[in-house]
Structure formats: C-alpha cells, structure tokens
Design a protein around this motif. Sequence first.
Motif, PDB file in Angstrom:
ATOM      1  N   ALA A   1      13.479  27.754  48.311  1.00 56.86           N
ATOM      2  CA  ALA A   1      13.711  28.989  47.555  1.00 56.86           C
ATOM      3  C   ALA A   1      12.972  28.945  46.222  1.00 56.86           C
ATOM      4  N   PHE A   2      12.964  27.784  45.594  1.00 53.51           N
ATOM      5  CA  PHE A   2      12.280  27.633  44.308  1.00 53.51           C
ATOM      6  C   PHE A   2      10.775  27.820  44.478  1.00 53.51           C
ATOM      7  N   ILE A   3      10.206  27.239  45.535  1.00 51.94           N
ATOM      8  CA  ILE A   3       8.773  27.376  45.808  1.00 51.94           C
ATOM      9  C   ILE A   3       8.406  28.838  46.044  1.00 51.94           C
TER      10      ILE A   3
ATOM     11  N   SER B   1      14.899  20.633  50.877  1.00 56.92           N
ATOM     12  CA  SER B   1      16.155  21.385  50.946  1.00 56.92           C
ATOM     13  C   SER B   1      15.886  22.878  50.837  1.00 56.92           C
TER      14      SER B   1
ATOM     15  N   ILE C   1      17.173  24.853  48.726  1.00 53.59           N
ATOM     16  CA  ILE C   1      17.024  25.195  47.312  1.00 53.59           C
ATOM     17  C   ILE C   1      15.579  24.995  46.866  1.00 53.59           C
ATOM     18  N   GLU C   2      14.967  23.919  47.322  1.00 54.62           N
ATOM     19  CA  GLU C   2      13.574  23.652  46.963  1.00 54.62           C
ATOM     20  C   GLU C   2      12.639  24.695  47.566  1.00 54.62           C
TER      21      GLU C   2
ATOM     22  N   PHE D   1      10.032  31.422  44.947  1.00 58.05           N
ATOM     23  CA  PHE D   1      10.163  32.120  43.658  1.00 58.05           C
ATOM     24  C   PHE D   1       8.923  31.919  42.806  1.00 58.05           C
ATOM     25  N   VAL D   2       8.429  30.677  42.757  1.00 54.80           N
ATOM     26  CA  VAL D   2       7.240  30.378  41.958  1.00 54.80           C
ATOM     27  C   VAL D   2       6.021  31.136  42.481  1.00 54.80           C
TER      28      VAL D   2
END
Length: 204
Positions: free
Chosen positions: A16-18, A11, A13-14, A20-21
């Motif tokens: 975007a999270f990756i 997704s 969101i996932e 960010f990390v």
Amino acid sequence: MFCYKNKNAISLIEIAFIIFVLFFIYTFVVKQMIADMKFSDLKRSAAVTYTQLDAASRRIMSTGGYSDRFRNENDVIKTFAQGLQIEKICSNAKKDECWSSNWLWGEIDKPGIKLQSGQYILAELTSPACISNLNILHTCGALYVDTNGAKAPNLIGHDIIKLYITRKGLVPAGVKEDIINPTKGCDMIKKFTWACSAKLLGMK
C-alpha cells in the motif's frame, strides 16, 4: 509441523505504501512533466512574442515611461507599433482580423495589432496615470496577446496571455505582485487563468 515465515515477503502495508508513493509521484511530478511537454511549443511562442514586446516597452520606458502617455487605447497600439514588425493595425481587432474570430470575448471593439510573424495583440487602457486597483504594480492597462495568432487552441493560459503595462514596464499576469491573479491560479494541468501568463514565460 514447523511454521516457516519468509522474512523477505512484502506485507500488505508495504504494498500500500509503494502504491501511495507511485500515485504521489504521478500526481505531482509526472502529470506536471506531461503538461510542461504539452505546452513547450506554446511556451516558446510566448517567449518569442514577449521578447519583442519587452524590447518595445524598454524603448518606451527610455523615453519617459508610460504615465500620462496614453489618452486612449489607440494611443497604446500606436506607441507599441513603433517598435514592432507589424502587418497591420486595426481599430477594431476582431472585425478587422487582428484577433481570432472564435475566441470567447464575442464582439471585441478594442484596437489591435497583427505582427508580421502572425501574433495578435489587443490593448486595454485602465488608467492613463498608471494608478489602478493593482496598486502594487501601478498598472496603466494591459496587452492581451495571442502568441500563435489564428492557430488553435485560442484559450486563456494556453496561447493567450495577459501582460500588464506598468510604471516599471511589462509584467505578465500571475506574478506574486498580481493580487487579482496570484500564481496559485494556474497549475498548467486543470486550471488555466490569466495567471498562466507568468508560468508560460517562466516568470512565476
């Protein structure tokens, strides 16, 4: 028609999270590693110079310490010179070529030393009795050290460090007891102050 949903799809969101990390890792880990690698040579040079000065300091401490030993900055230079391999002693460091000619202090009228290995040392005396505004450290003054001599970059926190002369010996600027230049005053990436002295020496 049948609507098929791929459970393995990633997704937004996932993603975007990756991102960010990865950004976090680059910002706080990779950039620091690059900075450490960039300054590895300067760190080694600082460590070598500090070792020589610390040995001289320990000799002084074993013969009565610093308190009331110095009347002026020339006394500081002469006292330390007895324990160092020096090329020459200068009453005016910049004029007599015991300091880099292109550094920011302009006309330096402080005494200095040029070591046989090329490093420059300036002396500053603030309190012969070793009582100053840095009351935690009880400083008498400081040594300003260009750890690679005439070579670039001739910048604070890069190759130029500050060592406090205290009742307990030499202490680099930037240790936790240093209320003027606390450790947070240097990140070795964008912010360079005297506080980098402790980080360069691995004594933060």
